[in-house]
Design a protein around this motif. Structure first.
Motif, mmCIF file in Angstrom:
data_model
loop_
_atom_site.group_PDB
_atom_site.id
_atom_site.type_symbol
_atom_site.label_atom_id
_atom_site.label_comp_id
_atom_site.label_asym_id
_atom_site.label_seq_id
_atom_site.Cartn_x
_atom_site.Cartn_y
_atom_site.Cartn_z
ATOM 1 N N PHE A 22 59.812 -12.207 -83.882
ATOM 2 C CA PHE A 22 58.553 -12.005 -84.572
ATOM 3 C C PHE A 22 57.363 -12.681 -83.868
ATOM 4 N N ASP A 23 56.311 -11.895 -83.509
ATOM 5 C CA ASP A 23 55.016 -12.558 -82.975
ATOM 6 C C ASP A 23 55.276 -13.488 -81.615
ATOM 7 N N GLN A 24 56.349 -12.753 -80.880
ATOM 8 C CA GLN A 24 56.810 -13.619 -79.537
ATOM 9 C C GLN A 24 56.643 -12.536 -78.403
ATOM 10 N N PHE A 25 56.376 -13.162 -77.148
ATOM 11 C CA PHE A 25 56.388 -12.252 -76.196
ATOM 12 C C PHE A 25 57.045 -12.894 -75.024
ATOM 13 N N ASN A 26 57.829 -13.774 -75.228
ATOM 14 C CA ASN A 26 58.623 -14.698 -74.162
ATOM 15 C C ASN A 26 59.811 -13.907 -73.845
ATOM 16 N N VAL A 27 60.197 -13.918 -72.564
ATOM 17 C CA VAL A 27 61.426 -13.250 -72.007
ATOM 18 C C VAL A 27 62.357 -14.391 -72.193
ATOM 19 N N ASP A 28 63.605 -13.910 -72.865
ATOM 20 C CA ASP A 28 64.596 -14.946 -73.093
ATOM 21 C C ASP A 28 65.493 -14.763 -72.127
ATOM 22 N N GLU A 73 68.858 -13.369 -72.569
ATOM 23 C CA GLU A 73 69.387 -11.909 -72.473
ATOM 24 C C GLU A 73 68.347 -11.117 -72.124
ATOM 25 N N ASP A 74 66.849 -11.198 -72.176
ATOM 26 C CA ASP A 74 65.933 -10.213 -71.618
ATOM 27 C C ASP A 74 66.049 -10.429 -69.968
ATOM 28 N N MET A 75 66.112 -11.720 -69.452
ATOM 29 C CA MET A 75 66.316 -11.917 -68.109
ATOM 30 C C MET A 75 67.379 -11.221 -67.275
ATOM 31 N N ALA A 76 68.676 -11.126 -68.046
ATOM 32 C CA ALA A 76 69.547 -10.414 -67.307
ATOM 33 C C ALA A 76 69.326 -8.940 -67.457
ATOM 34 N N ILE A 77 68.831 -8.220 -68.436
ATOM 35 C CA ILE A 77 68.371 -7.045 -68.256
ATOM 36 C C ILE A 77 67.379 -6.688 -67.359
ATOM 37 N N LEU A 78 66.448 -7.322 -67.223
ATOM 38 C CA LEU A 78 65.275 -7.211 -66.198
ATOM 39 C C LEU A 78 66.019 -7.252 -64.955
ATOM 40 N N GLN A 79 66.960 -8.288 -64.854
ATOM 41 C CA GLN A 79 67.507 -8.553 -63.399
ATOM 42 C C GLN A 79 68.251 -7.045 -62.856
ATOM 43 N N SER A 80 68.889 -6.507 -63.952
ATOM 44 C CA SER A 80 69.753 -5.337 -63.798
ATOM 45 C C SER A 80 68.557 -4.209 -63.329
ATOM 46 N N GLN A 81 67.435 -4.344 -63.977
ATOM 47 C CA GLN A 81 66.338 -3.267 -63.880
ATOM 48 C C GLN A 81 65.690 -3.432 -62.138
ATOM 49 N N ALA A 115 54.760 -6.202 -72.632
ATOM 50 C CA ALA A 115 54.812 -5.626 -71.168
ATOM 51 C C ALA A 115 54.762 -6.403 -70.064
ATOM 52 N N ASN A 116 53.483 -7.284 -70.450
ATOM 53 C CA ASN A 116 53.001 -8.175 -69.154
ATOM 54 C C ASN A 116 54.061 -9.074 -68.761
ATOM 55 N N SER A 117 54.872 -9.565 -69.731
ATOM 56 C CA SER A 117 55.767 -10.588 -69.665
ATOM 57 C C SER A 117 56.849 -9.988 -68.894
ATOM 58 N N ALA A 118 57.222 -8.713 -69.193
ATOM 59 C CA ALA A 118 58.388 -8.142 -68.526
ATOM 60 C C ALA A 118 58.083 -7.871 -67.229
ATOM 61 N N LYS A 119 56.902 -7.438 -66.981
ATOM 62 C CA LYS A 119 56.484 -7.168 -65.587
ATOM 63 C C LYS A 119 56.280 -8.461 -64.676
ATOM 64 N N ASN A 120 55.607 -9.478 -65.304
ATOM 65 C CA ASN A 120 55.466 -10.779 -64.460
ATOM 66 C C ASN A 120 56.896 -11.431 -64.055
ATOM 67 N N TYR A 121 58.131 -11.062 -64.915
ATOM 68 C CA TYR A 121 59.558 -11.539 -64.635
ATOM 69 C C TYR A 121 60.097 -10.608 -63.763
ATOM 70 N N LEU A 122 59.864 -9.401 -63.712
ATOM 71 C CA LEU A 122 60.291 -8.468 -62.543
ATOM 72 C C LEU A 122 59.625 -8.853 -61.224
ATOM 73 N N ALA A 123 58.078 -9.224 -61.277
ATOM 74 C CA ALA A 123 57.808 -9.525 -60.003
ATOM 75 C C ALA A 123 58.197 -10.894 -59.592
ATOM 76 N N THR A 124 58.825 -11.993 -60.119
ATOM 77 C CA THR A 124 59.364 -13.072 -59.826
ATOM 78 C C THR A 124 60.792 -12.744 -59.192
ATOM 79 N N LEU A 125 61.224 -11.629 -59.532
ATOM 80 C CA LEU A 125 62.666 -10.843 -58.866
ATOM 81 C C LEU A 125 62.454 -10.038 -57.609
ATOM 82 N N GLY A 126 61.101 -9.946 -57.199
ATOM 83 C CA GLY A 126 60.823 -9.328 -55.893
ATOM 84 C C GLY A 126 60.286 -7.786 -56.196
ATOM 85 N N VAL A 127 60.119 -7.324 -57.322
ATOM 86 C CA VAL A 127 59.440 -6.017 -57.673
ATOM 87 C C VAL A 127 58.094 -6.019 -57.325
#
Length: 166
Positions: A64-70, A72-80, A115-127
């Motif tokens: 609720f009212d959060q936008f941080n990537v935790d 579990e989210d990191m593992a999903i975004l690593q897969s993506q 959405a930007n939090s997810a994008k930024n994390y993908l960028a740290t993974l080289g996307v």
């Protein structure tokens, strides 16, 4: 009297046309070789269907009212990110969403931060960030109907959608 005659003539014409309908042939030709069932069931590399089939999930969820990537989210975004590395010509859109609580403007801003939090994390993974567009739908496109915590939890999300492939 002329109205009755016109009505009867129209009904007779409809019956005559209906009686001339063609009947389907007993044997239908086979479907074209290019479009058989095996072709339509094939997953096209780099497509949304391929993406969903080969990543752990196409979405991450937020508190609720959060936008941080935790974690579990990191593992999903690593897969993506791994899928995106295998498909370098693919562009995606990250859709940010919120639950129904809060104003429309607040939820649009919150969805964008998600959405930007997810994008930024993908960028740290080289996307390459240039391959990732961001859009926020706020509370306008709920995944689950309802006004309870179970529905709210499903609606607080960021979803990755393939928009362009080579």
């Amino acid at each position: 009297m002329t109205k009755k005659l016109a009505l009867m003539s129209a009904m007779a014409a409809m019956l005559a046309v209906g009686g001339c309908a063609k009947k389907a042939p007993k044997d239908l030709p086979p479907p074209p070789a290019c479009c058989g069932p095996e072709e339509s069931d094939r997953v096209i590399p780099g497509s949304q269907q391929d993406f969903v089939a080969n990543v752990s999930s196409d979405r991450i969820f937020f508190g609720f009212d959060q936008f941080n990537v935790d974690a579990e989210d990191m593992a999903i975004l690593q897969s993506q990110a791994a899928w995106l590395a295998r498909n370098p010509g693919v562009r995606v859109t990250l859709e940010g969403h919120a639950d129904e609580r809060g104003t429309r403007d607040y939820n649009i801003a919150l969805g964008e931060r998600r959405a930007n939090s997810a994008k930024n994390y993908l960028a740290t993974l080289g996307v390459d960030p240039g391959r990732v567009d961001v859009i926020s739908y706020g509370k306008e496109r709920p995944a689950a109907a309802g006004s309870d915590e179970a529905a709210y939890a499903k609606n607080r999300r960021a979803v990755t959608v393939v928009i362009e492939r080579p």
